[in-house]
Design a protein around this motif. Structure first.
Motif, mmCIF file in Angstrom:
data_model
loop_
_atom_site.group_PDB
_atom_site.id
_atom_site.type_symbol
_atom_site.label_atom_id
_atom_site.label_comp_id
_atom_site.label_asym_id
_atom_site.label_seq_id
_atom_site.Cartn_x
_atom_site.Cartn_y
_atom_site.Cartn_z
ATOM 1 N N SER A 16 0.293 -1.182 -0.053
ATOM 2 C CA SER A 16 -0.455 0.130 0.313
ATOM 3 C C SER A 16 0.650 1.301 -0.443
ATOM 4 C CB SER A 16 -1.280 0.338 1.252
ATOM 5 O OG SER A 16 0.001 0.220 2.674
ATOM 6 N N THR A 17 2.188 1.254 0.781
ATOM 7 C CA THR A 17 2.855 2.275 1.128
ATOM 8 C C THR A 17 3.287 3.025 -1.015
ATOM 9 O OG1 THR A 17 3.374 1.970 2.467
ATOM 10 C CG2 THR A 17 5.008 3.693 1.700
ATOM 11 N N LEU A 18 3.926 1.169 -1.343
ATOM 12 C CA LEU A 18 4.448 1.448 -2.887
ATOM 13 C C LEU A 18 3.541 1.980 -3.590
ATOM 14 C CD1 LEU A 18 6.429 -1.490 -3.147
ATOM 15 C CD2 LEU A 18 6.866 0.760 -2.389
ATOM 16 N N TRP A 19 1.823 1.654 -3.429
ATOM 17 C CA TRP A 19 0.799 2.350 -4.341
ATOM 18 C C TRP A 19 0.884 4.004 -4.134
ATOM 19 C CZ3 TRP A 19 -1.903 2.219 -8.508
ATOM 20 C CH2 TRP A 19 -2.612 3.964 -8.255
ATOM 21 N N GLN A 20 0.997 4.418 -2.620
ATOM 22 C CA GLN A 20 0.636 5.700 -2.572
ATOM 23 C C GLN A 20 2.280 6.840 -3.535
ATOM 24 O OE1 GLN A 20 1.525 6.181 1.919
ATOM 25 N NE2 GLN A 20 -1.141 5.093 1.929
ATOM 26 N N VAL A 21 3.526 6.124 -3.447
ATOM 27 C CA VAL A 21 4.336 6.393 -4.068
ATOM 28 C C VAL A 21 4.542 6.677 -5.313
ATOM 29 C CG1 VAL A 21 7.105 5.871 -4.827
ATOM 30 C CG2 VAL A 21 6.527 5.291 -2.178
ATOM 31 N N TYR A 22 3.382 5.283 -6.320
ATOM 32 C CA TYR A 22 3.266 5.656 -7.554
ATOM 33 C C TYR A 22 2.177 6.356 -7.761
ATOM 34 C CZ TYR A 22 1.131 3.321 -11.318
ATOM 35 O OH TYR A 22 0.462 3.694 -12.931
ATOM 36 N N PHE A 23 1.705 6.803 -6.956
ATOM 37 C CA PHE A 23 0.192 7.758 -6.605
ATOM 38 C C PHE A 23 0.642 8.603 -7.221
ATOM 39 C CE2 PHE A 23 -3.254 10.952 -5.621
ATOM 40 C CZ PHE A 23 -4.100 9.698 -6.579
ATOM 41 N N LEU A 71 10.910 5.994 -0.292
ATOM 42 C CA LEU A 71 10.728 7.081 -0.624
ATOM 43 C C LEU A 71 10.981 7.418 -2.423
ATOM 44 C CD1 LEU A 71 14.266 8.639 1.119
ATOM 45 C CD2 LEU A 71 11.802 8.978 1.410
ATOM 46 N N GLY A 72 11.092 5.660 -3.228
ATOM 47 C CA GLY A 72 10.914 5.033 -3.972
ATOM 48 C C GLY A 72 11.335 3.514 -4.019
ATOM 49 N N TYR A 73 10.686 3.067 -5.219
ATOM 50 C CA TYR A 73 11.242 1.543 -5.198
ATOM 51 C C TYR A 73 11.512 2.009 -7.130
ATOM 52 C CZ TYR A 73 5.930 1.147 -7.722
ATOM 53 O OH TYR A 73 5.190 1.329 -7.738
ATOM 54 N N ALA A 74 11.858 -0.194 -7.004
ATOM 55 C CA ALA A 74 11.759 0.552 -8.423
ATOM 56 C C ALA A 74 12.567 -1.548 -8.642
ATOM 57 C CB ALA A 74 13.755 0.868 -9.556
ATOM 58 N N ASP A 75 12.340 -2.101 -9.892
ATOM 59 C CA ASP A 75 12.752 -3.571 -10.187
ATOM 60 C C ASP A 75 13.093 -3.981 -10.871
ATOM 61 O OD1 ASP A 75 10.666 -4.851 -12.788
ATOM 62 O OD2 ASP A 75 9.887 -2.746 -11.997
ATOM 63 N N HIS A 84 8.407 -1.056 -12.796
ATOM 64 C CA HIS A 84 8.363 0.187 -12.421
ATOM 65 C C HIS A 84 9.857 0.925 -11.879
ATOM 66 C CE1 HIS A 84 3.714 -0.490 -10.514
ATOM 67 N NE2 HIS A 84 4.190 -0.764 -12.490
ATOM 68 N N PHE A 85 9.462 2.051 -12.080
ATOM 69 C CA PHE A 85 10.706 2.812 -11.166
ATOM 70 C C PHE A 85 9.785 4.522 -10.968
ATOM 71 C CE2 PHE A 85 14.191 5.425 -10.504
ATOM 72 C CZ PHE A 85 15.826 4.960 -10.341
ATOM 73 N N PHE A 86 10.031 4.807 -9.546
ATOM 74 C CA PHE A 86 8.915 5.579 -8.913
ATOM 75 C C PHE A 86 9.578 6.369 -8.234
ATOM 76 C CE2 PHE A 86 5.869 3.339 -12.175
ATOM 77 C CZ PHE A 86 5.617 3.659 -12.478
ATOM 78 N N VAL A 87 10.091 7.650 -7.762
ATOM 79 C CA VAL A 87 10.143 8.421 -6.355
ATOM 80 C C VAL A 87 9.041 8.892 -6.260
ATOM 81 C CG1 VAL A 87 11.438 9.813 -5.800
ATOM 82 C CG2 VAL A 87 12.678 8.385 -7.403
ATOM 83 N N SER A 88 8.588 8.740 -4.957
ATOM 84 C CA SER A 88 7.991 10.158 -4.306
ATOM 85 C C SER A 88 8.024 11.300 -4.838
ATOM 86 C CB SER A 88 8.010 9.660 -2.630
ATOM 87 O OG SER A 88 6.926 10.798 -1.969
ATOM 88 N N GLY A 89 6.104 11.715 -4.655
ATOM 89 C CA GLY A 89 6.709 13.180 -5.622
ATOM 90 C C GLY A 89 6.769 13.749 -4.252
ATOM 91 N N ALA A 90 6.864 13.325 -3.299
ATOM 92 C CA ALA A 90 7.839 14.529 -2.264
ATOM 93 C C ALA A 90 9.440 14.513 -2.057
ATOM 94 C CB ALA A 90 7.179 13.955 -0.495
#
Length: 165
Positions: A16-23, A71-75, A84-90
């Motif tokens: 769920s936290t990774l969804w928040q990062v993605y979003f 803060l982010g995630y990638a595979d 996926h390669f995403f860094v939080s909007g924050a």
């Protein structure tokens, strides 16, 4: 102050936290390169949490974390594809993406992957280019009936034989 997150493997419970990062990455960072209807089709406000969790578990990403905050995630998949390669909007432009990219390169080397590839948003193309990826093809994928342009980008690594486009 320079951030010093650590990169760790995905753990069950991160979904769920990774969804928040993605979003947040899409709604706060990619928003500068895409229209509102594209953003909403790409990362809708409502998501099936079970389908999301299953997808995240399947791609098994690395997670960038600092002081308990993701803060982010990638595979990196065994064939060298980055799903996926995403860094939080924050946390844009604070070195999180570079740490994740470095970890993906280490993983590629340990797997003996000859080439890395990704379908990269307009927003992320300059970042991937700085890390040695080249645009192979501009694409027009459709999500939820909306075209969301991206590019297939590839990087040939030090060993092995790259795939033909």
């Amino acid at each position: 102050m320079q951030m010093t997150p650590h990169i760790r493997p995905f753990r069950h419970g991160d979904e769920s936290t990774l969804w928040q990062v993605y979003f947040s990455a899409i709604h706060q960072i990619a928003v500068r390169d895409y229209a509102p209807e594209q953003i909403d089709a790409w990362a809708p406000a409502e998501v099936d949490p079970d389908a999301w969790a299953e997808r995240i578990r399947r791609i098994d990403p690395f997670v960038a974390e600092q002081d308990g905050e993701i803060l982010g995630y990638a595979d990196l998949q065994p064939d060298g594809h980055i799903d996926h390669f995403f860094v939080s909007g924050a946390h844009p432009r604070q070195g999180v993406g570079t740490l994740l990219m470095r970890r993906l390169h280490e993983q590629a080397a340990s797997l003996g992957v000859a080439e890395m590839s990704a379908d990269v948003s307009r927003t992320a193309q300059p970042f991937f280019a700085r890390h040695g990826f080249l645009v192979v093809e501009q694409r027009l994928p459709v999500r939820r009936g909306v075209v969301i342009p991206n590019a297939l980008m590839r990087k040939t690594l030090g060993s092995g034989t790259p795939r033909k486009p």
